[in-house]
Design an enzyme around this catalytic site. Structure first.
Site, PDB file in Angstrom:
ATOM      1  N   HIS A  89       0.623  -1.106  -0.025  1.00 34.60           N
ATOM      2  CA  HIS A  89       0.025  -0.134   0.075  1.00 34.60           C
ATOM      3  C   HIS A  89       0.890   1.348  -0.071  1.00 34.60           C
ATOM      4  O   HIS A  89       0.275   2.501  -0.372  1.00 34.60           O
ATOM      5  CB  HIS A  89      -0.975  -0.157   1.306  1.00 34.60           C
ATOM      6  CG  HIS A  89      -0.423   0.254   2.581  1.00 34.60           C
ATOM      7  ND1 HIS A  89      -0.198  -0.722   3.436  1.00 34.60           N
ATOM      8  CD2 HIS A  89       0.085   1.246   3.198  1.00 34.60           C
ATOM      9  CE1 HIS A  89       0.413  -0.348   4.674  1.00 34.60           C
ATOM     10  NE2 HIS A  89       0.571   1.016   4.431  1.00 34.60           N
ATOM     11  N   ASP A 120       0.512  -7.646   1.238  1.00 36.22           N
ATOM     12  CA  ASP A 120       0.764  -6.319   1.570  1.00 36.22           C
ATOM     13  C   ASP A 120       2.274  -6.048   1.502  1.00 36.22           C
ATOM     14  O   ASP A 120       2.786  -5.313   2.385  1.00 36.22           O
ATOM     15  CB  ASP A 120       0.081  -5.715   2.849  1.00 36.22           C
ATOM     16  CG  ASP A 120       0.092  -4.050   2.920  1.00 36.22           C
ATOM     17  OD1 ASP A 120       0.630  -3.568   1.882  1.00 36.22           O
ATOM     18  OD2 ASP A 120      -0.343  -3.571   3.821  1.00 36.22           O
ATOM     19  N   SER A 198       4.681   2.036   8.288  1.00 36.04           N
ATOM     20  CA  SER A 198       4.335   1.032   7.279  1.00 36.04           C
ATOM     21  C   SER A 198       5.865   0.661   6.379  1.00 36.04           C
ATOM     22  O   SER A 198       6.166   1.681   5.848  1.00 36.04           O
ATOM     23  CB  SER A 198       3.282   1.570   6.440  1.00 36.04           C
ATOM     24  OG  SER A 198       2.180   1.673   6.889  1.00 36.04           O
TER      25      SER A 198
END
Length: 462
Positions: A89, A120, A198
């Site tokens: 993402h 992911d 992230s």
């Protein structure tokens, strides 16, 4: 601001003596030396990079154009083979990706090698040799146990420099991966994972990478719950890419199953007292397993591992996990994603999308590999469309009495239609009828009015 007062008039020596001996006081060690010492504890922090990405998402309602571009910042880290891992993402729908090393003021253009939507994870590389100078790739460790210490490193919001957050492993189970709407093995930790973290690595107390930070749980009743992609998922992604030269995905069995915890249910299925397993409810008609398995078959084991009546298998000492974990360790080409619903209704699409669309997304099974769900996202304003403007996100079931198999099939039927009317049968017993000659003549004006370059995309023409 809260300040804590520290009393320096009394100290305690290592042998327990408390007093005011001036010999116990010495000049503090220079701060620079302490920083250097801390930097040597986790040398792999130099392999953590900052990821700058410009995104341009597709516009599913207006497919001939894209949405306004936006920028994001996240984290990543260097692995062997001149590659960098980050979250999928973090670079989803990318138009440009740049990386910046720790302590550097230079941004290097990166190339995206692979994106794993389900897990992911994304893999990047940089062609500039200068980027790789002075960087040692991280080393991967083993799957940590509960209560093992972990350190999350990255570039979260609130500053520009690297950030380190510590915690422990609090849970290991099959988790819902928000980006790919799939369920894979996940690791829960009690360290905060904020925006920007992230894609950053999670290190063990030995300095080995044991996961990738990827999402957190936000709720007023909880705090400091973060989730990390564990080593088995990471290695599956890497080995898949190395084996196939591209990301092929995580497999699914293509079945829906039922627990068999009720003893009467097991007896009615002819199971012995010492047998355990799960009952197949439905089979995906397009899955290879449909040629071997059928509804009401009982799966007793997978890959030699016995399955319990609740669908779990042994994992580690004192732990059990859903048997889908064993399936996910295999390799195949299946992928799962819900970009349209997320684009139309946001991240809470599972609450806000129409019930019938959600039902099909969650429970419908394709009868053939060509089958697609064709949806009218909206009706463009035009004189010929008067009265139809309120139709949004509604499935097209048939055209002139013939079932619609997929979008290409519908486009072909419309193009070759020589009937007087174009009749579209929609969900909820709705119908759209247009005079064929009038509709085809009005097409050019509609394209010009709404600045649409073509009435049909190239993939439908081929």
């Amino acid at each position: 601001m809260y300040l804590q007062y520290i009393n320096t008039t009394s100290t305690t020596t290592t042998n327990g003596y408390s007093g005011h001996d001036s010999a116990l006081f010495s000049e503090p060690e220079p701060i620079v030396q302490r920083w250097d010492s801390a930097g040597r504890v986790v040398p792999a922090m130099d392999a953590v990079v900052k990821v700058f990405c410009v995104h341009s998402e597709p516009n599913f309602s207006l497919p001939w154009q894209r949405k306004k571009q936006y920028s994001s910042r996240s984290s990543g880290f260097v692995i062997g083979g001149r590659r960098v891992l980050t979250n999928a993402h973090s670079v989803d729908h990318h138009t440009q990706v740049k990386l910046k090393k720790r302590g550097s003021d230079t941004k290097y253009l990166a190339t995206v090698l692979a994106i794993g939507t389900e897990c992911d994870i994304a893999m990047l590389t940089v062609s500039d040799d200068e980027f790789w100078e002075g960087i040692s790739p991280v080393e991967f460790g083993n799957l940590p146990a509960l209560q093992d210490a972990v350190t999350v490193v990255g570039y979260p919001i609130g500053g520009d420099t690297i950030s380190v957050t510590s915690g422990v492993v609090s849970r290991m189970e099959i988790l819902s991966y928000g980006h790919g709407s799939t369920k894979l093995l996940g690791m829960q930790i009690d360290a905060a994972i904020n925006s920007g973290n992230s894609g950053g690595p999670a290190f063990s107390d030995k300095g080995k990478c044991v996961g990738i930070a990827f999402q957190s749980f936000k709720h007023e009743d909880v705090e400091n719950i973060g989730y990390v992609i564990p080593i088995p998922v990471i290695m599956h992604f890497i080995l898949d890419f190395e084996k196939n030269g591209a990301y092929t995905g995580f497999p699914i069995l293509g079945i829906e199953w039922q627990k068999m915890e009720n003893p009467d249910l097991r007896m009615s299925m002819g199971m012995k007292a010492d047998q355990k397993g799960v009952r197949i409810r439905r089979m995906e008609p397009t899955s290879p397993e449909s040629l071997v398995l059928k509804p009401s078959d009982v799966i007793l084991s997978f890959d030699g591992v016995n399955i319990a009546n609740d669908g779990t298998v042994p994992f580690r000492h004192g732990e059990r996990i859903g048997f889908s974990y064993l399936v996910s360790q295999k390799y195949t080409g299946d992928t799962v994603s819900v970009p349209y619903l997320r684009s139309e209704y946001g991240k809470d699409y599972d609450f806000d999308a129409p019930v019938k669309l959600l039902d099909k997304h969650l429970h419908a099974m394709a009868e053939s590999v060509e089958e697609q769900l064709v949806v009218v996202s909206q009706v463009l304003v035009a004189d010929i469309n008067i009265g139809y403007e309120g139709i949004v996100n509604t499935q097209v079931l048939a055209f002139n009495g013939k079932p619609v198999k997929n979008l290409k099939n519908l486009a072909s039927m419309v193009e070759s239609c020589d009937n007087e009317y174009l009749k579209f049968d929609l969900e909820y017993n709705q119908m759209v009828a247009l005079r064929t000659k009038t509709a085809k003549a009005a097409t050019l004006d509609i394209l010009l009015t709404h600045c649409i370059p073509s009435a049909m995309s190239d993939d439908l023409k081929s």
